[in-house]
Design a protein around this motif. Structure first.
Motif, PDB file in Angstrom:
ATOM      1  N   GLY A  93      33.571  -7.795-118.784  1.00  0.00           N
ATOM      2  CA  GLY A  93      33.408  -6.789-119.819  1.00  0.00           C
ATOM      3  C   GLY A  93      33.986  -7.231-121.148  1.00  0.00           C
ATOM      4  N   GLU A  94      34.218  -8.556-121.288  1.00  0.00           N
ATOM      5  CA  GLU A  94      34.761  -9.082-122.540  1.00  0.00           C
ATOM      6  C   GLU A  94      33.616  -9.620-123.395  1.00  0.00           C
ATOM      7  OE1 GLU A  94      38.800 -10.718-120.293  1.00  0.00           O
ATOM      8  OE2 GLU A  94      37.132 -12.073-120.660  1.00  0.00           O
ATOM      9  N   ASP A  95      33.738  -9.435-124.720  1.00  0.00           N
ATOM     10  CA  ASP A  95      32.729  -9.984-125.626  1.00  0.00           C
ATOM     11  C   ASP A  95      32.751 -11.504-125.536  1.00  0.00           C
ATOM     12  OD1 ASP A  95      31.908  -7.532-126.529  1.00  0.00           O
ATOM     13  OD2 ASP A  95      33.389  -7.464-128.140  1.00  0.00           O
ATOM     14  N   PHE A  99      35.715 -23.037-113.131  1.00  0.00           N
ATOM     15  CA  PHE A  99      36.253 -23.296-114.475  1.00  0.00           C
ATOM     16  C   PHE A  99      36.276 -22.065-115.374  1.00  0.00           C
ATOM     17  CE2 PHE A  99      31.829 -24.763-114.141  1.00  0.00           C
ATOM     18  CZ  PHE A  99      31.196 -24.044-115.141  1.00  0.00           C
ATOM     19  N   ASP A 100      37.216 -22.130-116.308  1.00  0.00           N
ATOM     20  CA  ASP A 100      37.238 -21.252-117.477  1.00  0.00           C
ATOM     21  C   ASP A 100      36.792 -22.163-118.611  1.00  0.00           C
ATOM     22  OD1 ASP A 100      37.837 -19.866-119.752  1.00  0.00           O
ATOM     23  OD2 ASP A 100      39.896 -19.344-119.187  1.00  0.00           O
ATOM     24  N   PRO A 101      35.515 -22.064-119.011  1.00  0.00           N
ATOM     25  CA  PRO A 101      34.970 -23.078-119.926  1.00  0.00           C
ATOM     26  C   PRO A 101      35.688 -23.107-121.271  1.00  0.00           C
ATOM     27  CG  PRO A 101      33.421 -21.240-119.636  1.00  0.00           C
ATOM     28  CD  PRO A 101      34.515 -21.044-118.639  1.00  0.00           C
ATOM     29  N   LEU A 102      36.082 -21.930-121.747  1.00  0.00           N
ATOM     30  CA  LEU A 102      36.845 -21.895-122.989  1.00  0.00           C
ATOM     31  C   LEU A 102      37.927 -20.832-122.854  1.00  0.00           C
ATOM     32  CD1 LEU A 102      36.321 -23.707-125.480  1.00  0.00           C
ATOM     33  CD2 LEU A 102      35.932 -21.588-126.672  1.00  0.00           C
ATOM     34  N   ASP A 103      39.147 -21.297-122.786  1.00  0.00           N
ATOM     35  CA  ASP A 103      40.278 -20.388-122.652  1.00  0.00           C
ATOM     36  C   ASP A 103      40.904 -20.150-124.022  1.00  0.00           C
ATOM     37  OD1 ASP A 103      42.510 -19.046-121.150  1.00  0.00           O
ATOM     38  OD2 ASP A 103      43.623 -20.638-122.157  1.00  0.00           O
ATOM     39  N   GLY A 104      41.230 -18.875-124.266  1.00  0.00           N
ATOM     40  CA  GLY A 104      41.846 -18.517-125.551  1.00  0.00           C
ATOM     41  C   GLY A 104      40.798 -18.244-126.608  1.00  0.00           C
ATOM     42  N   VAL A 107      50.890 -17.993-128.156  1.00  0.00           N
ATOM     43  CA  VAL A 107      49.703 -18.576-128.802  1.00  0.00           C
ATOM     44  C   VAL A 107      48.462 -17.747-128.485  1.00  0.00           C
ATOM     45  CG1 VAL A 107      48.355 -20.695-129.115  1.00  0.00           C
ATOM     46  CG2 VAL A 107      50.737 -20.864-128.445  1.00  0.00           C
ATOM     47  N   ALA A 108      48.478 -17.078-127.317  1.00  0.00           N
ATOM     48  CA  ALA A 108      47.318 -16.345-126.816  1.00  0.00           C
ATOM     49  C   ALA A 108      46.207 -17.267-126.325  1.00  0.00           C
ATOM     50  CB  ALA A 108      46.779 -15.322-127.820  1.00  0.00           C
ATOM     51  N   SER A 109      46.565 -18.525-126.056  1.00  0.00           N
ATOM     52  CA  SER A 109      45.716 -19.444-125.283  1.00  0.00           C
ATOM     53  C   SER A 109      46.599 -19.941-124.147  1.00  0.00           C
ATOM     54  CB  SER A 109      45.289 -20.664-126.102  1.00  0.00           C
ATOM     55  OG  SER A 109      44.347 -20.340-127.068  1.00  0.00           O
ATOM     56  N   MET A 110      46.261 -19.561-122.917  1.00  0.00           N
ATOM     57  CA  MET A 110      47.102 -19.972-121.791  1.00  0.00           C
ATOM     58  C   MET A 110      47.246 -21.496-121.735  1.00  0.00           C
ATOM     59  SD  MET A 110      46.520 -19.370-117.778  1.00  0.00           S
ATOM     60  CE  MET A 110      47.876 -19.114-116.641  1.00  0.00           C
ATOM     61  N   VAL A 111      46.172 -22.204-122.062  1.00  0.00           N
ATOM     62  CA  VAL A 111      46.221 -23.662-122.030  1.00  0.00           C
ATOM     63  C   VAL A 111      47.323 -24.182-122.954  1.00  0.00           C
ATOM     64  CG1 VAL A 111      44.966 -25.768-122.639  1.00  0.00           C
ATOM     65  CG2 VAL A 111      43.815 -23.998-121.350  1.00  0.00           C
ATOM     66  N   GLY A 151      46.538  -7.504-113.449  1.00  0.00           N
ATOM     67  CA  GLY A 151      47.065  -8.393-114.487  1.00  0.00           C
ATOM     68  C   GLY A 151      45.909  -8.701-115.402  1.00  0.00           C
ATOM     69  N   LYS A 152      46.086  -9.651-116.328  1.00  0.00           N
ATOM     70  CA  LYS A 152      44.955  -9.981-117.192  1.00  0.00           C
ATOM     71  C   LYS A 152      44.260 -11.266-116.743  1.00  0.00           C
ATOM     72  CE  LYS A 152      43.184 -10.948-121.650  1.00  0.00           C
ATOM     73  NZ  LYS A 152      43.283 -11.065-123.095  1.00  0.00           N
ATOM     74  N   LEU A 153      45.064 -12.212-116.275  1.00  0.00           N
ATOM     75  CA  LEU A 153      44.505 -13.539-116.015  1.00  0.00           C
ATOM     76  C   LEU A 153      43.831 -13.593-114.650  1.00  0.00           C
ATOM     77  CD1 LEU A 153      47.453 -15.479-117.604  1.00  0.00           C
ATOM     78  CD2 LEU A 153      45.184 -15.100-118.570  1.00  0.00           C
ATOM     79  N   TYR A 162      40.347 -19.403-111.625  1.00  0.00           N
ATOM     80  CA  TYR A 162      40.101 -20.462-112.616  1.00  0.00           C
ATOM     81  C   TYR A 162      41.103 -20.442-113.768  1.00  0.00           C
ATOM     82  CZ  TYR A 162      37.233 -16.373-113.724  1.00  0.00           C
ATOM     83  OH  TYR A 162      36.802 -15.090-113.904  1.00  0.00           O
ATOM     84  N   GLU A 163      42.125 -19.592-113.665  1.00  0.00           N
ATOM     85  CA  GLU A 163      43.219 -19.660-114.646  1.00  0.00           C
ATOM     86  C   GLU A 163      44.554 -19.871-113.908  1.00  0.00           C
ATOM     87  OE1 GLU A 163      41.604 -17.124-118.479  1.00  0.00           O
ATOM     88  OE2 GLU A 163      42.337 -15.944-116.804  1.00  0.00           O
ATOM     89  N   ALA A 164      44.944 -18.846-113.109  1.00  0.00           N
ATOM     90  CA  ALA A 164      46.273 -18.877-112.488  1.00  0.00           C
ATOM     91  C   ALA A 164      46.430 -20.017-111.476  1.00  0.00           C
ATOM     92  CB  ALA A 164      46.562 -17.533-111.826  1.00  0.00           C
TER      93      ALA A 164
HETATM   94  P1  AHG Z   1      39.963 -16.127-122.143  1.00  0.00           P
HETATM   95  O1  AHG Z   1      39.825 -16.482-123.595  1.00  0.00           O
HETATM   96  O2  AHG Z   1      39.473 -17.214-121.232  1.00  0.00           O
HETATM   97  O3  AHG Z   1      39.412 -14.779-121.796  1.00  0.00           O
HETATM   98  O4  AHG Z   1      41.541 -16.079-121.803  1.00  0.00           O
HETATM   99  C1  AHG Z   1      42.453 -15.501-122.671  1.00  0.00           C
HETATM  100  C2  AHG Z   1      43.712 -15.247-121.939  1.00  0.00           C
HETATM  101  C3  AHG Z   1      44.755 -16.341-121.997  1.00  0.00           C
HETATM  102  O5  AHG Z   1      44.368 -17.574-122.443  1.00  0.00           O
HETATM  103  C4  AHG Z   1      45.819 -15.804-122.916  1.00  0.00           C
HETATM  104  O6  AHG Z   1      47.065 -16.180-122.409  1.00  0.00           O
HETATM  105  C5  AHG Z   1      45.613 -14.323-122.884  1.00  0.00           C
HETATM  106  O7  AHG Z   1      44.309 -14.090-122.473  1.00  0.00           O
HETATM  107  C6  AHG Z   1      45.849 -13.696-124.230  1.00  0.00           C
HETATM  108  O8  AHG Z   1      45.941 -12.354-124.070  1.00  0.00           O
HETATM  109  P2  AHG Z   1      46.243 -11.319-125.256  1.00  0.00           P
HETATM  110  O9  AHG Z   1      44.938 -11.137-125.957  1.00  0.00           O
HETATM  111  O10 AHG Z   1      46.723 -10.090-124.544  1.00  0.00           O
HETATM  112  O11 AHG Z   1      47.297 -11.919-126.149  1.00  0.00           O
END
Ligand code: AHG
Ligand code: MN
Ligand code: MN
Length: 336
Positions: free
Chosen positions: A62-64, A113-118, A244-248, A274-276, A280-282
């Motif tokens: 459900g994410e854009d 895979f998570d093709p593009l994280d963050g 950073v809001a990019s898990m990588v 949780g969010k992750l 393909y992430e955790a």
């Molecule tokens: P993705 O872009 O693959 O959906 O993942 C984003 C994830 C992760 O990389 C990051 O740690 C987290 O979402 C950021 O969340 P907030 O927007 O709550 O900061």
């Protein structure tokens, strides 16, 4: 200029240590390496290539979707589907698994895979990445199903990520430590630049999205409050914070200088643990962190021991420097 071990040489040498190895795995990794170079190129060109902005679609979560989410997903598929090393793939951007199309030979591995994280960072020119995890497909089975992917993280034969930052890096584990490679754009090759990466056991740096603090559970509130209390509090030392809001990018920082990263369970949306995403992430990040001497937990269980319940299952994530992760886990135990 660095000359030295290329990632291909490194993988071949690792493969030689595995008795009976056929080389199939080396070739599969080679495809993934190629895919990350193509994605790095697109990410790097940014607005010049017209790849920024939204795709106008939503994924299964459900994410854009951003244009680069879709492009990276396509690159991962088209680069890996024809070589005959995979039985099927699964991605953050696809609701169902993708069995290898009938015109191509099938192999013995599963790729997630998570093709593009963050991807919220794409349009603002901040680091993003690709995360991947490789599992074995069940032997002798003709058609792989989504259930075949639901193996605990301990069963991963390889995990890695590409970080598209000021330089492009690829960090990899096959269960014998963690090694980092940097892309030389002129040569078009990754070179081993960060051998045997280790997460320091202690840290003074934490990463958490503090805007969710009112939704956190008590053990996480306690841990962060103690960090914030600094020198004058029970921890007796000042902490630094990064998000950073990019898990990588967060995991990479932790591999280089230590730290703890948390996306804990919260009460913001009770339907989400949780969010992750686990698969393909955790899981891949947890294998990398453990292989580098760190720890990863949901707060209640070791991440890699979880029996997955679904391809897109979400989990709380607490990973990084061992002593800090163990402290947060102990706070969860005490609270229960
Ligand atoms: P993705 O872009 O693959 O959906 O993942 C984003 C994830 C992760 O990389 C990051 O740690 C987290 O979402 C950021 O969340 P907030 O927007 O709550 O900061
Ligand atoms: Mn992601
Ligand atoms: Mn993503």
């Amino acid at each position: 200029m660095i000359t030295g071990t290329t990632i291909t040489q490194f993988i071949i040498e690792e493969q030689r240590r595995v008795p009976g190895a056929t080389g199939e795995f080396t070739l599969l990794l080679n495809d993934i390496v190629t895919a990350t170079k193509i994605i790095a190129n697109d990410v790097n060109k940014g607005a010049l290539a017209g790849v920024l902005g939204g795709a106008g679609t939503e994924n299964v979560q459900g994410e854009d979707q951003k244009k680069l989410d879709v492009i990276s997903n396509d690159v991962m598929i088209s680069t890996s589907e024809r070589s005959g090393h995979l039985a099927a793939m699964a991605s953050e951007e696809m609701e169902e698994i993708l069995p290898i199309p009938p015109q191509f030979p099938k192999g013995k591995y599963l790729l997630l895979f998570d093709p593009l994280d963050g991807s919220s960072n794409i349009d603002i020119n901040i680091s993003v990445g690709t995360i991947f995890s490789i599992l074995k497909a069940p032997e002798g089975k003709k058609d792989v199903t989504a259930e075949d992917f639901l193996q605990p993280g301990t069963r991963q034969v390889c995990a890695g990520y590409a970080l598209y930052g000021p330089s492009t890096m690829l960090v990899l584990t096959t269960g014998h430590g963690v090694n980092g490679f940097t892309l030389d754009r002129n040569v078009g090759e990754y070179y081993l630049t960060h051998p045997n990466m280790q997460v320091p056991a202690d840290t003074k740096e934490f990463a958490i999205n503090a805007s969710n603090s009112r939704f956190w559970e008590a053990p996480v509130q306690r841990y962060i409050n103690e960090c914030l209390a600094g020198k004058t509090g029970v921890r007796g030392k000042d902490f630094n914070m990064r998000w950073v809001a990019s898990m990588v990018a967060e995991v990479h920082r932790i591999l280089v200088r230590g730290g703890i990263f948390m996306y804990p369970r919260d009460t913001k949306d009770p339907s989400k643990a949780g969010k992750l995403r686990l698969m393909y992430e955790a899981n891949p990040m947890s294998l990398i962190i453990e292989q580098a001497g760190g720890a990863s937990s949901t707060g209640r269980e070791r991440m890699l021991d979880l029996k997955p319940g679904g391809l897109h299952q979400r989990v709380p994530v607490i990973l990084g420097s061992k002593n800090e992760v163990e402290r947060v886990v102990s706070y969860h135990k005490e609270a229960e």
